[in-house]
Design a protein around this motif. Structure first.
Motif: not given
Length: 308
Positions: A69-70, A72-74, A76, A78, A80, A217-218, A221
Motif C-alpha cells: 500500500v505504501l 501505491h500510496w506514493r 496516488k 489508492v 481511500i 492499491g485499494t 488497503f
C-alpha cells in the motif's frame, strides 16, 4: 537452519520460510493480492497444520499488504473512501467467519474444510480469470491502433440506493455492493487465511466497475484492517497464531512486496491477470491432487479409529 515452531509443533528450515515470504510478497505487490491464497497451501505442503497456517498467514498478509500500500500510496492509486466501505463489510464478514471456523474446529472438521474451500475457490476464480484475461489480451492485440477509452456499461450496481461518490475511482454507486463484496472477503479471510485479493480484485473490476490502476492499491488497503482483525480473533479464541512462523514470513513478505510493486508497473494489466490466473490454477491443481492422492491420511484415520 532448522527452527522449531512451538504452536505448529514442527521443525522447518528458516531460510525456506524467508524465501516463501519473499516470493508471496512479490506477488502481493504485483497483483494487489495479499498472497495468502498461495502461501497458505504452500505452508500445508511443508507440513504446517491447516488451522495454524490459516491463522498465522492472516498475520503475514497484514505486513506485505501494508508494504504494498505504501508503494501505491506514493503513486496516488489508492481509493481511500472505497477502501473504508469495503473494510466495514470485511470486519462483519471476518467475525462471522471466525465463528464458523471455531464451530468446525470443535467438531474436528476444520482441516478438511480449509483444503476443500481452497480447491473450490481457486478452481472457480482461476478458470474465470484465465478465460477473461486471455480474451482481454486478444482484444488488446486486435486493437493495436489508437483505442478509445471504454466506457463501462451501467449495470445493476448503479440502480441500488444509498449512493456515494468515489472520486479516485470516478464512480457514483451504491455502498451496498462494496459492503457485500467486503463481507464475502472477510469470511474467506477468517476461514482460509487469505486476504481475499484473488476474489476482491476481479469483483472490484467487474462488479463495481473500478479502473484497474486503482484496484490493486485499494484492495491491499482493504486487506490490512480485515486480516489484522482476523489474526486478533484467531489468536484470542483459537491460540493458533505461531509468532515464530509469522515473523519469518513477515520479513520476507515486506521485502518482496516492494520488488513486486516495481515489476507490476512494467507489465500490462492484461498480462498481469493471465499470470495471476495461471498461478491460481497451478496451486488449485496441486491441492486437489493432494486431497485425492493421499493414502497416509486414510491409513491414520483407520488406525486411530481402532478398526485396522
Amino acid at each position: 537452519m532448522q527452527i522449531y515452531l512451538p504452536i505448529a509443533e514442527v521443525s522447518v528450515n528458516a531460510f525456506m520460510l524467508l524465501g516463501l515470504g519473499g516470493m508471496v510478497g512479490v506477488l502481493s505487490g504485483m497483483f494487489g493480492v495479499g498472497g495468502g491464497f498461495l502461501m497458505t497451501p504452500l505452508l500445508f505442503f511443508i507440513g504446517i497444520p491447516p488451522a495454524v497456517a490459516v491463522a498465522t498467514e492472516a498475520n503475514q498478509i497484514v505486513a506485505s499488504s501494508f508494504s504494498g500500500v505504501l508503494a501505491h500510496w506514493r503513486r496516488k492509486t489508492v481509493d481511500i473512501r472505497m477502501g473504508m466501505v469495503l473494510q466495514v463489510g470485511g470486519l462483519i464478514g471476518a467475525a462471522l467467519g471466525v465463528l464458523v471456523f471455531n464451530f468446525l474446529k470443535s467438531m474436528g472438521q476444520v482441516d478438511l474444510l480449509i483444503r476443500l474451500s481452497y480447491v473450490v475457490f481457486l478452481g472457480i476464480v482461476g478458470s474465470l480469470m484465465f478465460v477473461e484475461s486471455l480474451g482481454a489480451l486478444r482484444r488488446s492485440r486486435a486493437a493495436a491502433g489508437p483505442r478509445k477509452p471504454v466506457r463501462r456499461q451501467r449495470n445493476w450496481v448503479h440502480t441500488w440506493p444509498l449512493k456515494m461518490r468515489f472520486r479516485t475511482s470516478g464512480l457514483y454507486i451504491s455502498v451496498i455492493p462494496p459492503i457485500l463484496v467486503g463481507m464475502a472477503v472477510g469470511v474467506l479471510a477468517a476461514i482460509m487465511g487469505v486476504g481475499g485479493g484473488f476474489i476482491m480484485v476481479p469483483a472490484m473490476i467487474y462488479i463495481l466497475g473500478m479502473p484497474t490502476k486503482v484496484v490493486v492499491g485499494t484492495s491491499l488497503f482493504q486487506i490490512i484492517l480485515v486480516t489484522a482483525f482476523t489474526t486478533m480473533l484467531h489468536a484470542t479464541t483459537n491460540h493458533t497464531v505461531d509468532m515464530a512462523l509469522a515473523v519469518l514470513l513477515l520479513v520476507g513478505g515486506v521485502v518482496g512486496a516492494q520488488i513486486g510493486t516495481q515489476i507490476g508497473t512494467k507489465l500490462k494489466a492484461e498480462q498481469l491477470r493471465v499470470l495471476l490466473a495461471a498461478l491460481v490454477l497451478l496451486v488449485c491443481g496441486k491441492l486437489a491432487g493432494d486431497l485425492l492422492l493421499e493414502p497416509t491420511e486414510l491409513y491414520s484415520i483407520g488406525t486411530s479409529g481402532g478398526h485396522g
